[in-house]
Write a protein that holds these residues in place. Sequence first.
Motif, PDB file in Angstrom:
ATOM      1  N   GLY A  45     -66.947  21.565  -4.541  1.00 31.92           N
ATOM      2  CA  GLY A  45     -65.715  22.348  -4.495  1.00 31.92           C
ATOM      3  C   GLY A  45     -64.908  22.056  -5.747  1.00 31.92           C
ATOM      4  O   GLY A  45     -64.117  21.110  -5.772  1.00 31.92           O
ATOM      5  N   HIS A  75     -68.788  25.898  -4.486  1.00 28.36           N
ATOM      6  CA  HIS A  75     -69.393  26.834  -5.431  1.00 28.36           C
ATOM      7  C   HIS A  75     -70.891  26.917  -5.135  1.00 28.36           C
ATOM      8  O   HIS A  75     -71.596  25.906  -5.143  1.00 28.36           O
ATOM      9  CB  HIS A  75     -69.174  26.366  -6.866  1.00 28.36           C
ATOM     10  CG  HIS A  75     -69.416  27.440  -7.876  1.00 28.36           C
ATOM     11  ND1 HIS A  75     -70.690  27.896  -8.186  1.00 28.36           N
ATOM     12  CD2 HIS A  75     -68.563  28.175  -8.635  1.00 28.36           C
ATOM     13  CE1 HIS A  75     -70.613  28.850  -9.098  1.00 28.36           C
ATOM     14  NE2 HIS A  75     -69.331  29.043  -9.378  1.00 28.36           N
ATOM     15  N   THR A  98     -69.310  30.758   1.910  1.00 25.15           N
ATOM     16  CA  THR A  98     -68.278  30.256   1.012  1.00 25.15           C
ATOM     17  C   THR A  98     -67.634  31.334   0.160  1.00 25.15           C
ATOM     18  O   THR A  98     -68.265  32.330  -0.199  1.00 25.15           O
ATOM     19  CB  THR A  98     -68.881  29.167   0.084  1.00 25.15           C
ATOM     20  OG1 THR A  98     -67.855  28.599  -0.719  1.00 25.15           O
ATOM     21  CG2 THR A  98     -69.974  29.739  -0.813  1.00 25.15           C
ATOM     22  N   PRO A 100     -65.426  30.627  -3.133  1.00 21.35           N
ATOM     23  CA  PRO A 100     -64.726  29.719  -4.043  1.00 21.35           C
ATOM     24  C   PRO A 100     -63.538  30.400  -4.704  1.00 21.35           C
ATOM     25  O   PRO A 100     -63.457  31.638  -4.744  1.00 21.35           O
ATOM     26  CB  PRO A 100     -65.801  29.341  -5.063  1.00 21.35           C
ATOM     27  CG  PRO A 100     -66.787  30.457  -5.017  1.00 21.35           C
ATOM     28  CD  PRO A 100     -66.752  31.001  -3.617  1.00 21.35           C
ATOM     29  N   TYR A 129     -59.672  31.429   0.191  1.00 17.82           N
ATOM     30  CA  TYR A 129     -60.670  30.539  -0.371  1.00 17.82           C
ATOM     31  C   TYR A 129     -61.029  29.445   0.631  1.00 17.82           C
ATOM     32  O   TYR A 129     -60.158  28.808   1.215  1.00 17.82           O
ATOM     33  CB  TYR A 129     -60.146  29.912  -1.660  1.00 17.82           C
ATOM     34  CG  TYR A 129     -59.657  30.933  -2.652  1.00 17.82           C
ATOM     35  CD1 TYR A 129     -60.477  31.989  -3.050  1.00 17.82           C
ATOM     36  CD2 TYR A 129     -58.376  30.864  -3.178  1.00 17.82           C
ATOM     37  CE1 TYR A 129     -60.031  32.941  -3.944  1.00 17.82           C
ATOM     38  CE2 TYR A 129     -57.912  31.818  -4.079  1.00 17.82           C
ATOM     39  CZ  TYR A 129     -58.743  32.853  -4.458  1.00 17.82           C
ATOM     40  OH  TYR A 129     -58.296  33.805  -5.343  1.00 17.82           O
ATOM     41  N   SER A 131     -64.769  27.457   2.862  1.00 15.50           N
ATOM     42  CA  SER A 131     -66.212  27.403   3.130  1.00 15.50           C
ATOM     43  C   SER A 131     -66.479  26.931   4.545  1.00 15.50           C
ATOM     44  O   SER A 131     -65.678  26.191   5.129  1.00 15.50           O
ATOM     45  CB  SER A 131     -66.909  26.437   2.152  1.00 15.50           C
ATOM     46  OG  SER A 131     -66.754  26.827   0.821  1.00 15.50           O
TER      47      SER A 131
END
Length: 250
Positions: A45, A75, A98, A100, A129, A131
Amino acid sequence: MREAGAKISRLSASSSACLRASVLDCTQSFASVTSALVETAIACGVEASAGGRVAMLVDCAGLCCRLECEGFGVHPDLALRDENLKVLTQFAVVQLVTRPRGSLETVELLWQGGNLASRRQSRHVLPSYGSWIIARDLMRNIPVRRNLLAKTPKGKHLALLRSKLFPIVASNGHLSFDLSSWGPSKQAGLAFEAEAGTPTPLLLLKAFGIDRRNLVQIRAAAEGVEISLYYLKDWRLQQDVLFEHVLVNG
């Protein structure tokens, strides 16, 4: 002595890889798997240093866990190169959803048998943003290890998980963490919680249920390096360091 007619068969490449992976630290327990996922999320991250929350939900009976990152996203390209994740995906099905920071799309990756099975735009659209990382079917390809983990009492899983997570939490004071367990109503609930900026001694008290009067801290500093050792004030444990924190150059 080998029985007459018995054969010695060579293990498949995938089974050999799983057995090699199983001796690594991140596969020694259910707690190791969960803590390794937390380390992966933080390492991958790229904007995690700006703050956020890591929420963990574990099912100790079913040996699966879900990790949710709020305020920062893993990411996907970094996740594909992460060594912890490469090992974990050899003996668990791992799903990453996710978004990012800076991305307009939510990406979904799925690993099975140590290989990336799919990478696509996810139908689960994250509004901000963040995940999700889900690990399930843990040790299905190593039944003996799975059976041993499944028979481990839930309390032992959670105690070991707090111990494994503590260094990660203490070393990432800019993030908030919470750990919850899933199960019947009497067994479910919040097992551990730490807000960003919580001092290390207070984390120790909350994580391990230590009496403040029994915690001893020894601190030393020289040439920009600060070391803190935390002990339990008990003559039987004087040789056991409960936690060591090294702070280099502030």
